[in-house]
Design a protein around this motif. Structure first.
Motif, PDB file in Angstrom:
ATOM      1  N   PRO A  44       8.365   9.818 -21.293  1.00  0.00           N
ATOM      2  CA  PRO A  44       8.672   8.432 -20.907  1.00  0.00           C
ATOM      3  C   PRO A  44       8.430   8.156 -19.431  1.00  0.00           C
ATOM      4  N   LEU A  45       8.741   9.137 -18.559  1.00  0.00           N
ATOM      5  CA  LEU A  45       8.506   8.937 -17.134  1.00  0.00           C
ATOM      6  C   LEU A  45       7.015   8.813 -16.843  1.00  0.00           C
ATOM      7  N   LEU A  46       6.198   9.613 -17.521  1.00  0.00           N
ATOM      8  CA  LEU A  46       4.744   9.521 -17.338  1.00  0.00           C
ATOM      9  C   LEU A  46       4.226   8.154 -17.773  1.00  0.00           C
ATOM     10  N   ILE A  47       4.734   7.632 -18.864  1.00  0.00           N
ATOM     11  CA  ILE A  47       4.313   6.311 -19.338  1.00  0.00           C
ATOM     12  C   ILE A  47       4.717   5.231 -18.347  1.00  0.00           C
ATOM     13  N   ILE A  48       5.927   5.318 -17.818  1.00  0.00           N
ATOM     14  CA  ILE A  48       6.411   4.306 -16.873  1.00  0.00           C
ATOM     15  C   ILE A  48       5.579   4.302 -15.600  1.00  0.00           C
ATOM     16  N   PHE A  49       5.304   5.492 -15.031  1.00  0.00           N
ATOM     17  CA  PHE A  49       4.508   5.549 -13.811  1.00  0.00           C
ATOM     18  C   PHE A  49       3.066   5.129 -14.067  1.00  0.00           C
ATOM     19  N   GLY A  97       1.556  13.569 -14.521  1.00  0.00           N
ATOM     20  CA  GLY A  97       0.461  14.025 -15.362  1.00  0.00           C
ATOM     21  C   GLY A  97       0.229  15.523 -15.244  1.00  0.00           C
ATOM     22  N   THR A  98       0.316  16.049 -14.012  1.00  0.00           N
ATOM     23  CA  THR A  98       0.159  17.492 -13.812  1.00  0.00           C
ATOM     24  C   THR A  98       1.274  18.275 -14.496  1.00  0.00           C
ATOM     25  N   ALA A  99       2.514  17.790 -14.357  1.00  0.00           N
ATOM     26  CA  ALA A  99       3.640  18.466 -15.001  1.00  0.00           C
ATOM     27  C   ALA A  99       3.504  18.431 -16.521  1.00  0.00           C
ATOM     28  N   PHE A 100       3.053  17.301 -17.054  1.00  0.00           N
ATOM     29  CA  PHE A 100       2.894  17.206 -18.508  1.00  0.00           C
ATOM     30  C   PHE A 100       1.804  18.157 -18.996  1.00  0.00           C
ATOM     31  N   ASP A 101       0.679  18.219 -18.292  1.00  0.00           N
ATOM     32  CA  ASP A 101      -0.384  19.158 -18.682  1.00  0.00           C
ATOM     33  C   ASP A 101       0.112  20.602 -18.621  1.00  0.00           C
ATOM     34  N   GLY A 102       0.863  20.944 -17.561  1.00  0.00           N
ATOM     35  CA  GLY A 102       1.377  22.304 -17.441  1.00  0.00           C
ATOM     36  C   GLY A 102       2.348  22.657 -18.544  1.00  0.00           C
ATOM     37  N   LEU A 103       3.276  21.745 -18.858  1.00  0.00           N
ATOM     38  CA  LEU A 103       4.237  22.020 -19.926  1.00  0.00           C
ATOM     39  C   LEU A 103       3.557  22.070 -21.288  1.00  0.00           C
ATOM     40  N   PHE A 104       2.537  21.242 -21.470  1.00  0.00           N
ATOM     41  CA  PHE A 104       1.783  21.291 -22.723  1.00  0.00           C
ATOM     42  C   PHE A 104       1.077  22.640 -22.864  1.00  0.00           C
ATOM     43  N   GLY A 105       0.485  23.139 -21.780  1.00  0.00           N
ATOM     44  CA  GLY A 105      -0.131  24.460 -21.819  1.00  0.00           C
ATOM     45  C   GLY A 105       0.882  25.559 -22.075  1.00  0.00           C
ATOM     46  N   LEU A 106       2.089  25.441 -21.487  1.00  0.00           N
ATOM     47  CA  LEU A 106       3.119  26.446 -21.702  1.00  0.00           C
ATOM     48  C   LEU A 106       3.549  26.496 -23.169  1.00  0.00           C
ATOM     49  N   ASN A 144       0.826  -1.212   0.000  1.00  0.00           N
ATOM     50  CA  ASN A 144       0.000   0.000   0.000  1.00  0.00           C
ATOM     51  C   ASN A 144       0.858   1.259   0.000  1.00  0.00           C
ATOM     52  N   THR A 145       1.930   1.253   0.809  1.00  0.00           N
ATOM     53  CA  THR A 145       2.811   2.417   0.854  1.00  0.00           C
ATOM     54  C   THR A 145       3.503   2.624  -0.483  1.00  0.00           C
ATOM     55  N   ALA A 146       3.992   1.531  -1.090  1.00  0.00           N
ATOM     56  CA  ALA A 146       4.619   1.639  -2.411  1.00  0.00           C
ATOM     57  C   ALA A 146       3.603   2.062  -3.458  1.00  0.00           C
ATOM     58  N   GLY A 147       2.371   1.517  -3.371  1.00  0.00           N
ATOM     59  CA  GLY A 147       1.339   1.894  -4.332  1.00  0.00           C
ATOM     60  C   GLY A 147       0.934   3.349  -4.204  1.00  0.00           C
ATOM     61  N   THR A 148       0.887   3.853  -2.977  1.00  0.00           N
ATOM     62  CA  THR A 148       0.566   5.272  -2.776  1.00  0.00           C
ATOM     63  C   THR A 148       1.649   6.152  -3.379  1.00  0.00           C
ATOM     64  N   TYR A 149       2.896   5.762  -3.208  1.00  0.00           N
ATOM     65  CA  TYR A 149       3.998   6.520  -3.811  1.00  0.00           C
ATOM     66  C   TYR A 149       3.857   6.558  -5.334  1.00  0.00           C
ATOM     67  N   ILE A 150       3.567   5.406  -5.941  1.00  0.00           N
ATOM     68  CA  ILE A 150       3.415   5.354  -7.399  1.00  0.00           C
ATOM     69  C   ILE A 150       2.241   6.221  -7.843  1.00  0.00           C
ATOM     70  N   GLN A 151       1.147   6.171  -7.090  1.00  0.00           N
ATOM     71  CA  GLN A 151      -0.015   6.977  -7.451  1.00  0.00           C
ATOM     72  C   GLN A 151       0.302   8.472  -7.382  1.00  0.00           C
ATOM     73  N   ASN A 152       0.987   8.895  -6.330  1.00  0.00           N
ATOM     74  CA  ASN A 152       1.326  10.312  -6.189  1.00  0.00           C
ATOM     75  C   ASN A 152       2.236  10.784  -7.321  1.00  0.00           C
ATOM     76  N   GLU A 153       3.241   9.980  -7.638  1.00  0.00           N
ATOM     77  CA  GLU A 153       4.166  10.381  -8.693  1.00  0.00           C
ATOM     78  C   GLU A 153       3.511  10.314 -10.070  1.00  0.00           C
ATOM     79  N   ASN A 154       2.575   9.383 -10.257  1.00  0.00           N
ATOM     80  CA  ASN A 154       1.844   9.337 -11.517  1.00  0.00           C
ATOM     81  C   ASN A 154       0.984  10.596 -11.689  1.00  0.00           C
ATOM     82  N   ASP A 155       0.325  11.016 -10.598  1.00  0.00           N
ATOM     83  CA  ASP A 155      -0.464  12.248 -10.647  1.00  0.00           C
ATOM     84  C   ASP A 155       0.434  13.460 -10.902  1.00  0.00           C
ATOM     85  N   TRP A 156       1.604  13.487 -10.242  1.00  0.00           N
ATOM     86  CA  TRP A 156       2.506  14.618 -10.415  1.00  0.00           C
ATOM     87  C   TRP A 156       3.023  14.681 -11.849  1.00  0.00           C
TER      88      TRP A 156
END
Length: 389
Positions: free
Chosen positions: A217-222, A142-151, A128-140
């Protein structure tokens, strides 16, 4: 070739395993179910030993008697391996619970049912702890990709505007209804910048390369890890570990069995343990230094730039990091430092995860390979001359 073909067999079986509900960070793995499969594998090994014992005693074959004595010790080693794996999993889960700030218990109390539930609950702490870490980084990611795409969208929108200025100079040629003249002027773009170049035109683009070669690539991996995290642990505990114990019962396949057991330990224990013991503390430390918890807000833009932001906010895009990045992209008309600061904000965590991913891959392969060597197997760590670890 035969060794590689047998190694691909459990991977083929893994593709046939249904992955319903795999998107949840909490793996749908039953500890008792996995332990039962491992116990059945040990019973299969004991059955072969018992069969060899009966044939040796009935037929008076001394070589068969010596063989079953050695196999009995190998079966005992397999049982010790299974007990050690699940014991370490429970202890590591308790440590993971403690690192995550959750209550953890390393002792058993009550009847068998209560103790079993306590072990299962404690075991899920690691996953659960490892899965929560993966979920948080996957969300992050995705957020970074959306922000850079908007930029990039905002910067390219500015670069798409151009204006022309021409001054006509008439020529006094006396021809009725015919006018001659010269046009002097030029065309110019509203905004040009090699610093905020989002697409490579013969040269490298920092933002374009950052998105294409690191962030995407990092977004795809997470995303893949988040989607199939429970399946990975299930394959380790319920497929590779029991299958490795069964293969250890056959002398000619014993090295391959040791490899399968090591892969099962690597998937179910080493992989989530690295996420909890290495990635989570490093990520929290970096986030605390650079204050990455609070996302920067979109800048307030004057005049026409503000109108563009208003249109995207209420007509095209409701809200989100895309709008923030779009605002920073438009602000590059005023200064490139604001957009570059926003890119640096997303770059810090992305580079951290990129480096941690490399460390996880190397350490995971080294640890799993050493376990395979202890069990008489060998873990391939590359293709041909290309070696990862």
């Amino acid at each position: 070739m035969r060794h590689k073909a047998l190694l691909a067999f459990p991977l083929l079986l893994a593709l046939l395993i249904p992955t319903a509900g795999a998107a949840s960070p909490s793996p749908g793995v039953s500890l008792l179910e996995s332990l039962s499969l491992a116990s059945l594998a040990i019973l299969f090994s004991l059955t072969l030993v018992a069969l060899a014992y009966m044939l040796g005693e009935v037929l008076r074959i001394e070589s068969l008697k010596k063989w079953y004595r050695g196999e009995l010790w190998e079966t005992a080693k397999s049982a010790i391996i299974v007990i050690s794996v699940f014991a370490i999993l429970v202890i590591a889960s308790g440590i993971a619970d403690a690192l995550a700030g959750q209550p953890a218990s390393f002792t058993l109390s009550g009847n068998a049912v209560t103790a079993s539930n306590q072990i299962t609950t404690n075991f899920l702490g690691l996953s659960n702890t490892a899965g929560t870490y993966i979920q948080n980084e996957n969300d992050w990611a995705g957020t970074a990709f959306d922000g850079l795409f908007g930029l990039t969208y905002g910067v390219d929108l500015l670069k798409s505007f151009s204006f022309s200025l021409y001054v006509p100079i008439p020529l006094p040629i006396p021809i009725p209804d015919v006018f001659f003249g010269f046009m002097f002027g030029s065309n110019a773009n509203l905004y040009t910048s090699s610093v905020m170049d989002t697409t490579a035109k013969g040269t490298s683009s920092f933002i374009g390369d950052y998105i294409s070669f690191i962030l995407l690539p990092l977004l795809i991996i997470f995303s893949m890890q988040y989607q199939y995290f429970s399946t990975i642990i299930f394959i380790g505990l319920s497929l590779f570990l029991p299958l490795g114990i069964i293969l250890r019962a056959v002398p000619i396949l014993r090295p391959l069995g040791g490899t399968f057991i090591a892969i099962g330990i690597g998937l179910a224990l080493v992989y989530p343990a690295l996420l909890v013991a290495l990635n989570t503390p490093v990520t929290n430390f970096v986030d605390s230094i650079f204050s990455l918890q609070a996302s920067p807000a979109a800048p307030s833009l004057p005049g026409v730039l503000g109108i563009f932001t208003f249109v995207f906010k209420y007509v095209y895009i409701p809200a989100g990091s895309f709008l923030t990045g779009f605002g920073w992209g438009l602000s590059s008309l005023q200064s490139v430092f604001g957009p570059l600061n926003y890119v640096s904000y997303t770059l810090i965590d992305v580079l951290t995860q990129f480096l941690l991913l490399i460390f996880d891959l190397v350490l995971g392969l080294v640890i799993t390979g050493d376990i395979a060597k202890l069990l008489g197997g060998r873990l391939p760590t590359g293709i041909g001359k290309f070696k990862i670890a």
